[in-house]
Enzyme design. Structure first.
Site, short mmCIF file in Angstrom:
data_model
loop_
_atom_site.label_atom_id
_atom_site.label_comp_id
_atom_site.label_asym_id
_atom_site.label_seq_id
_atom_site.Cartn_x
_atom_site.Cartn_y
_atom_site.Cartn_z
N GLY A 9 -23.80 20.31 11.34
CA GLY A 9 -22.76 20.53 12.30
C GLY A 9 -22.66 22.09 12.69
CD GLN A 10 -23.81 23.26 17.93
OE1 GLN A 10 -22.70 23.64 18.42
NE2 GLN A 10 -24.98 22.70 18.26
CG HIS B 148 -18.96 14.01 7.93
ND1 HIS B 148 -17.74 14.42 7.20
CD2 HIS B 148 -19.76 15.04 7.28
CE1 HIS B 148 -17.70 15.10 6.35
NE2 HIS B 148 -18.97 15.75 6.30
CB VAL C 222 -16.23 16.28 15.94
CG1 VAL C 222 -15.36 15.08 16.43
CG2 VAL C 222 -17.63 15.83 16.38
CD GLN D 107 -21.50 23.63 -1.34
OE1 GLN D 107 -22.69 23.39 -1.51
NE2 GLN D 107 -20.86 23.61 -0.32
NE ARG E 75 -12.42 23.17 1.04
CZ ARG E 75 -13.60 23.45 1.10
NH1 ARG E 75 -14.54 23.46 2.32
NH2 ARG E 75 -14.37 23.67 0.18
CG MET F 85 -20.51 18.89 0.11
SD MET F 85 -19.48 20.31 -1.21
CE MET F 85 -18.13 20.73 -0.15
N GLY F 86 -19.36 14.33 1.10
CA GLY F 86 -18.71 13.03 1.20
C GLY F 86 -17.27 13.35 1.83
#
Length: 319
Positions: free
Chosen positions: A161-162, A47, A190, A74, A201, A40-41
């Site tokens: 990502g986990q 990332h 990470v 979402q 966020r 989502m940038g």
């Protein structure tokens, strides 16, 4: 430098589906796989880890495609859609450094030309618990846009990502259930130097809020450490994590639970083996999620009450 490509070579930017189709036609899968990184940038170091993994999976002659799209489907009422950070220039620079060939950054109108879609992906029972309970409709929006991106970019592999473990499990289930010929690869969470999982966020957190938020990874580490001792069943691991969470009254906990990593179902009493310790909480006005893997041991004699099987909203009543 990445796999023989110039580190700062700018990726091609496609803003429309037509531009994407034209650019995608130039990526020959016979020379190497196309690997997609959906985002989502507001890209950050987490990332970048996804992008590096994608570059490795693509190999020296394959291609990395990055999607940047803040998906309105979402976001629920009162969530942060309008203030979600959008930093396209910085994102393109990160993509260039990682060796991405193509960035797809459409508008909402481009992704949903008929307005809000009437046909969406039903996430099923797994999408109704935990994040699905606290964010109704969230996973339907996630899976719908991911499926659209898969169709538009036609990757051999997609990287997630986990940290978003429930999303990852649902994407894998969708790929299986609708017979998509796509491999889903995951990358470990990470964390910043203080232990907080990287997230777009996190920039919303004040210094005081961040100090409160650090209770979340601290609680997960405590539960993980209990499991690593070799005699922590699900209830014991969860009890240790909840004790840490309860010690910070400023943290509003939505849930904490030990779950099966593939189904997000409960882990029963005495069940041993790999599991996930998951939690979500709000620090100030910022809601954060996190998880850590644990390996559970069978319950010892006289185990504590099986808190691990309580509903995901159980903690909300305690904090």
């Amino acid at each position: 430098m990445s796999e023989g490509r110039p580190a700062a070579s700018p990726p091609l930017l496609a803003r429309t589906r037509a531009e994407l189709a034209a650019a995608r036609a130039g990526l020959d899968p016979r020379t190497g796989p196309v690997v997609l990184v959906p985002t989502m940038g507001a890209l950050h170091v987490g990332h970048e880890r996804l992008l590096r993994a994608a570059r490795t999976l693509a190999g020296p002659r394959g291609s990395v495609v990055v999607s940047i799209f803040v998906n309105p489907l979402q976001f629920g009422p009162g969530e942060d859609l309008d203030r979600y950070p959008q930093t396209l220039d910085e994102d393109l620079a990160r993509c260039a450094r990682a060796g991405a060939q193509l960035v797809f950054a459409p508008s909402a109108t481009e992704m949903y030309p008929g307005g809000k879609p009437e046909v969406t992906v039903d996430p099923g029972p797994m999408g109704q618990v935990f994040e699905g309970q606290f964010r109704p409709g969230f996973f339907g929006g996630v899976l719908t846009v991911v499926l659209k991106l898969f169709h538009l970019t036609r990757p051999a592999t997609a990287v997630f990502g986990q940290k978003d473990a429930q999303q990852l499990a649902l994407v894998r289930r969708m790929v299986t259930d609708v017979n998509l010929d796509i491999t889903i690869e995951s990358v470990p969470t990470v964390r910043d130097a203080d232990g907080l999982a990287t997230s777009s966020r996190n920039r919303y957190l004040s210094a005081a809020d961040r100090a409160v938020a650090l209770t979340l990874p601290r609680a997960l580490r405590a539960g993980q450490a209990r499991a690593a001792e070799g005699f922590g069943d699900a209830a014991a691991v969860l009890a240790v994590a909840r004790e840490v969470l309860a010690a910070e009254p400023a943290l509003a906990v939505d849930y904490a639970a030990v779950v099966d990593p593939g189904t997000f179902g409960p882990v029963g009493p005495g069940q041993a083996g790999p599991a996930l310790l998951v939690a979500a909480a709000k620090a100030g006005g910022t809601r954060l999620i996190d998880n850590v893997p644990v390996v559970l041991a069978a319950a010892a004699a006289g185990p504590p009450r099986d808190a691990a099987t309580e509903g995901p909203g159980a903690d909300a009543a305690r904090h």
